[in-house]
Design a protein around this motif. Structure first.
Motif, PDB file in Angstrom:
ATOM      1  N   GLY A   3       0.768  -1.218   0.054  1.00 22.60           N
ATOM      2  CA  GLY A   3      -0.063  -0.262  -0.012  1.00 22.60           C
ATOM      3  C   GLY A   3       0.730   1.307   0.124  1.00 22.60           C
ATOM      4  O   GLY A   3       0.691   2.262  -0.878  1.00 22.60           O
ATOM      5  N   PHE A   4       1.658   1.386   0.896  1.00 24.81           N
ATOM      6  CA  PHE A   4       2.643   2.570   1.095  1.00 24.81           C
ATOM      7  C   PHE A   4       3.577   2.670  -0.445  1.00 24.81           C
ATOM      8  O   PHE A   4       3.523   3.870  -0.873  1.00 24.81           O
ATOM      9  CB  PHE A   4       3.650   2.508   2.260  1.00 24.81           C
ATOM     10  N   GLY A   5       3.963   1.700  -0.752  1.00 21.85           N
ATOM     11  CA  GLY A   5       4.823   1.684  -2.170  1.00 21.85           C
ATOM     12  C   GLY A   5       3.964   2.169  -3.245  1.00 21.85           C
ATOM     13  O   GLY A   5       4.511   2.926  -4.073  1.00 21.85           O
ATOM     14  N   GLY A   6       2.795   1.473  -3.278  1.00 21.66           N
ATOM     15  CA  GLY A   6       2.102   1.950  -4.453  1.00 21.66           C
ATOM     16  C   GLY A   6       1.337   3.296  -4.316  1.00 21.66           C
ATOM     17  O   GLY A   6       1.461   3.963  -5.328  1.00 21.66           O
ATOM     18  N   TYR A   7       1.295   3.616  -3.156  1.00 23.25           N
ATOM     19  CA  TYR A   7       0.674   5.315  -2.928  1.00 23.25           C
ATOM     20  C   TYR A   7       1.905   6.153  -3.304  1.00 23.25           C
ATOM     21  O   TYR A   7       1.618   7.178  -3.963  1.00 23.25           O
ATOM     22  CB  TYR A   7       0.434   5.268  -1.588  1.00 23.25           C
ATOM     23  N   ASP A   8       3.202   5.951  -2.718  1.00 24.61           N
ATOM     24  CA  ASP A   8       4.064   6.851  -3.213  1.00 24.61           C
ATOM     25  C   ASP A   8       4.628   6.606  -4.596  1.00 24.61           C
ATOM     26  O   ASP A   8       5.057   7.751  -5.125  1.00 24.61           O
ATOM     27  CB  ASP A   8       5.436   6.182  -2.347  1.00 24.61           C
TER      28      ASP A   8
END
Length: 330
Positions: A28-33
């Motif tokens: 989630g964090f990698g995709g959001y960033d």
């Protein structure tokens, strides 16, 4: 914990559930960033900025010393003046383990000079200087994807593999063909353990020698960071070469031990009952479940599978680490 997914159900232990939770967080964090950086790079508007400060900040943390390029600059957008320290269009801070790489970023920005910055019209407070994506989001997605595969495999695996009892060795006919490892098993076992011990001690001694070599080169602790020019036949170069050789030796010793252990696993598998379970080394879900099970909950057969699997995984991880270090150093 049971989690229905399509036509199957995941049977998750507490460890597997925590692993999947961590994987989802990284994804989630990698995709959001990654999406945020892509939008910032694609929609950014170029403006003129004035550099007010440019330096390399030394950061000491649990994993060692990192270096952060810290650049402060001011710019105007639609009549308003803003100040920013963001270099890359990432929500996180990009650091380098090598000071020279951080300095190569800073050296292009002298205080008082003007340069080009990029501003997102939707959020003009967050300008950045380098119009390129950082590798962190893709790394987070890759790690999260790997952990999610491990968690799913553990949930799909049998509930209690590796607990099969063995028949007495006298009831099992020996295999008609023996390999070289079968006939020299004790020698292979002894050499692999001795080689691993020698290379492990040698590797850490080479690290100690490397530290002393660096201290002699830089003049000890407390001085300003210096760029080190190490000769291959000097104290630093020889220590690094020795550390590399011992690391390779540990990998080879682990592989040799893994070959012996896999041969032992095949011999134990012959002593299973007529209705043998599927081989864990051909069914990753069963292997992952056994790797996460304690020795006390496994039979002799399961313990051998667990040991063999971990040895081969550690050897693969050390090989990948060495390949990554060689790639980044090139």
């Amino acid at each position: 914990m049971k989690v229905p997914i399509g036509i199957t159900t995941l049977h998750l232990s507490q460890k597997s559930a925590l692993l999947l939770l961590l994987a989802v967080g990284l994804l989630g964090f990698g995709g959001y960033d990654y999406v945020q950086q892509s939008q910032a790079v694609d929609n950014a508007v170029a403006v003129q900025a004035t550099i007010t400060d440019a330096r390399v900040d030394r950061m000491e943390g649990g994993r060692g010393i990192d270096y952060e390029p810290e650049i402060r600059y001011t710019y105007q957008y639609q009549g308003e003046t803003y100040t920013s320290e963001q270099v890359f269009p990432s929500t996180g801070v990009r650091t380098y383990s090598d000071r020279s790489r951080a300095e190569s970023v800073v050296e292009s920005y002298e205080p008082g000079a003007t340069t080009r910055a990029y501003v997102s019209p939707a959020d003009p407070n967050d300008a950045f200087l380098v119009r390129e994506r950082t590798p962190w989001p893709l790394r987070a997605i890759a790690i999260g994807g790997f952990l999610s595969v491990i968690g799913v495999l553990a949930g799909l695996g049998a509930k209690s593999p590796g607990q099969q009892e063995l028949r007495p060795a006298s009831e099992v006919q020996p295999a008609p063909r023996e390999t070289w490892v079968d006939s020299h098993g004790e020698t292979v076992h002894r050499l692999s353990k001795q080689g691993l011990g020698v290379c492990f001690v040698g590797f850490w001694l080479s690290l100690v020698a490397l530290v002393f070599g660096l201290l002699n080169t830089t003049g000890g602790f407390g001085g300003p960071p210096q760029e080190i020019q190490a000769e291959l036949l000097g104290p630093v170069g020889l220590s690094m070469l020795a550390g590399f050789s011992f690391w390779v030796g540990m990998v080879l010793s682990l592989c040799l031990y893994g070959v012996w252990s896999f041969t032992e696993y095949r011999q134990l598998r012959q002593r299973l009952s007529a209705s043998k379970p599927p081989s864990p080394f051909r069914h990753p879900s069963r292997l992952v479940t056994i790797l996460g099970t304690g020795d006390g909950d496994l039979s002799e057969y399961g313990q051998r599978v667990r040991l063999t699997g971990w040895v081969l995984l550690i050897a693969a991880g050390m090989t990948a680490t060495l390949a990554y270090l060689l790639y980044t150093a090139s």
